[in-house]
Design an enzyme around this catalytic site. Structure first.
Site, PDB file in Angstrom:
ATOM      1  CB  THR A 195      17.422 -24.368 -45.930  1.00  0.00           C
ATOM      2  OG1 THR A 195      17.506 -24.465 -47.364  1.00  0.00           O
ATOM      3  CG2 THR A 195      16.957 -25.714 -45.369  1.00  0.00           C
ATOM      4  CD  GLU A 340      17.644 -28.877 -42.925  1.00  0.00           C
ATOM      5  OE1 GLU A 340      18.205 -28.662 -44.021  1.00  0.00           O
ATOM      6  OE2 GLU A 340      17.892 -28.205 -41.901  1.00  0.00           O
ATOM      7  CE  LYS A 447      42.417 -33.090 -43.378  1.00  0.00           C
ATOM      8  NZ  LYS A 447      41.729 -34.160 -44.130  1.00  0.00           N
ATOM      9  CD1 TRP A 452      40.089 -31.647 -40.101  1.00  0.00           C
ATOM     10  CD2 TRP A 452      38.330 -32.311 -38.896  1.00  0.00           C
ATOM     11  NE1 TRP A 452      39.315 -32.418 -40.914  1.00  0.00           N
ATOM     12  CE2 TRP A 452      38.218 -32.850 -40.204  1.00  0.00           C
ATOM     13  CE3 TRP A 452      37.342 -32.599 -37.974  1.00  0.00           C
ATOM     14  CZ2 TRP A 452      37.153 -33.651 -40.594  1.00  0.00           C
ATOM     15  CZ3 TRP A 452      36.272 -33.401 -38.358  1.00  0.00           C
ATOM     16  CH2 TRP A 452      36.180 -33.919 -39.654  1.00  0.00           C
TER      17      TRP A 452
END
Length: 551
Positions: A195, A340, A447, A452
């Site tokens: 990653t 992944e 937020k 959100w």
């Protein structure tokens, strides 16, 4: 009762063997890092190398023999630090095919990170393009476990170095092309990708031969990338980033022509290759397609053969999709994935019933990240882990499972899985037809007042202004509302746009409380090593920002 079927392992070497036998004359074309001249017996014309799958198979055999002579065996990690090119392609197949592990290194990481990754992976050999010779000089003193450094070139182009470098072409010339590719356990390791390490040290994803072949098969399906032997594929996405999204494997599976761009990834250089090699399919991150679009708009050039582009790595601005479709007849398809996931998790191909929708309704579906192919399953969950409705409205943490999803990181004892599902770190919606839309990264969601706000939605709206080249939305601490959205904008060259003109894009498109409170203009946005906008760096750069008094 058992079936009476042959048992043949799903292994990487079988892909190139198939391509060589049944598509042996299909071309592999590469823009090289060396200047024009003779090289491994094949002429390089104007900096472009070309040969066939049959040639690649023979040279991969030579390379596998060379690796065996150097003591490389099953499970050993062999690293690459290279652009998209024919030698890198040979390494993909020779290393994995002989039973070792192909470990691609991302040169866009910091040298300290690259050295850390080499040591963590315990790489025994590092192969590198000569354009990275200076980087190799930096990291070599910190990589005591590396036994050999191999320059991917011939003797004539070998860079001067204090290191005892080996020459790629000389290694191959000394070996026969016949190699007995072993019938490996399909669950053995084939490739290792790390990653980008934006939140701590990078982590390794170790792919098996089985997962790699299943991923390649899936990528070729009509409802995924729809690849065939009639395509000319140019992967702009680097081979050092999640194996170029699996395209070097998928292309061999169907015998498609492969076009490798080397280090020249600007809009002009890519357009030249698209036209010269009659490319039909290409894939890359949004910033690449922004560069290509700007070149087309400023030069007045067109696209003769490219009809499909895959965009991944970050959400594609709707305005970019519309411009390519309207002005150049090119369909941009959203795709979503992760290291992944090898990386394919979803791709946006409309269903039959959606083709009958009006243009606006079809486009509203097209801007989503897509639906999973067979082999991948998705779900979204709330804060307590309860599965949320697939209604296209409920947003929750995105979880995934499937045949090419890791169950733990390389070298890690603990698994990150939650009840058999991998937590992606994305916040998303799922609709009844299986289409998934990323609304944010969990760490990037804004937020405000307990609600959100999707940063991606705010960015896409800003990108709709014709003078905006790039935009990023971040949450800035607010004394009353916890956080409020700030939009950070890069203007297109030679274009002007004001704060008020940017903010005028929002009314009627989002709720009033979602509209950003301010706009900041910058010359450039910071990007990660994989081409994504780095919100972490951006927040650091704007740490001194203070809201206008009226906000």
């Amino acid at each position: 009762m058992q079936a009476r079927m042959m048992q043949q392992p799903l292994i990487v070497s079988s892909l190139l063997a198939h391509a060589a036998r049944y598509h042996g004359d299909a071309e592999i074309v590469s823009r090289t890092v060396e200047e024009p001249g003779a090289d491994d017996g094949v002429a390089i014309v104007d900096g472009v190398h070309r040969y066939t799958y049959a040639d690649a198979h023979r040279r991969a055999g030579r390379l596998a023999n060379a690796l065996s002579q150097m003591g490389i065996g099953a499970g050993d990690r062999v690293a690459t630090l290279a652009w998209n090119g024919y030698r890198h392609f040979e390494l993909y197949y020779a290393v994995s095919g002989m039973g070792a592990v192909t470990h691609t290194l991302n040169p866009r990481l910091f040298p300290e990170q690259i050295a850390w990754i080499i040591n963590d992976a315990q790489d025994r050999i590092v192969f590198f393009d000569i354009s990275f010779a200076g980087l190799i000089e930096q990291i070599a003193p910190h990589c005591a476990g590396v036994e050999r450094w191999v320059a991917m070139t011939d003797r004539r182009h070998l860079p001067q170095s204090a290191l005892p470098l080996h020459v790629y072409e000389e290694l191959l010339a000394a070996e026969p092309e016949d190699f007995a590719w072993p019938a490996l356990d399909e669950n053995s390791a084939a490739a290792l990708c790390y990653t980008s390490g934006t939140t701590g040290n990078p982590k390794g994803a170790l792919y098996s031969h089985r997962s790699t072949l299943l991923h390649a098969w899936s990528a070729c399906l009509p409802d995924t990338m729809n690849l065939s032997g009639r395509d000319a594929i140019l992967p702009v996405v680097p081979m050092f980033h999640v194996n170029a999204w699996g395209l070097p494997y998928a292309a061999a599976l169907v015998g498609a022509k492969l076009v490798f761009p080397g280090p020249a990834l600007d809009g002009k250089s890519l357009h030249e290759l698209f036209e010269a090699e009659r490319v039909t399919f290409t894939a890359g991150v949004p910033t690449v397609w922004l560069s290509v679009l700007q070149h087309l708009q400023t030069s007045g050039a067109t696209l003769s053969t490219v009809r499909r582009m895959i965009v991944g790595g970050a959400a594609c601005p709707p305005a970019l999709m519309q411009a390519f479709a309207r002005d150049y007849g090119v369909a941009i398809q959203h795709a979503w994935g992760m290291t992944e996931l090898s990386p394919l998790g979803a791709i946006n191909t409309l269903k039959q019933k959606q083709l009958d929708l009006d243009e606006d309704a079809r486009f509203a579906v097209s801007v989503k990240q897509g639906r999973p192919p067979f082999g991948i399953d998705l779900k979204i969950v709330g804060a307590e882990g309860d599965e949320l409705a697939r209604d296209g409205r409920a947003a929750g943490d995105l979880l995934v499972r499937g045949h090419w999803v890791i169950d733990r990181y390389f070298g890690a004892g603990d698994s990150p899985l939650v009840d058999g599902w991998f937590p992606t770190g994305d916040v998303a919606t799922l609709d009844a037809d299986g289409f998934m839309q990323i609304t944010d990264r969990s760490k990037d969601v804004i937020k405000s007042g307990g609600e959100w706000i999707s940063s991606i939605e705010l960015e896409n709206i800003a990108m709709g202004h014709p003078a905006v080249a790039e935009a990023a939305a971040i949450g800035i601490r607010h004394p009353k509302w916890d956080e409020r959205p700030l939009i950070v904008v890069v203007r297109k060259p030679g274009r002007d746009v004001s704060r008020d003109e940017v903010l005028a894009q929002y009314p009627g498109k989002v709720a009033k409380w979602c509209i950003p409170d301010d706009v900041v203009f910058v010359d450039a946005l910071p990007h990660t090593a994989t081409g994504k906008i780095s919100k972490l760096q951006l927040r650091e750069q704007l740490s001194a920002y203070r809201w206008p008094v009226a906000a």
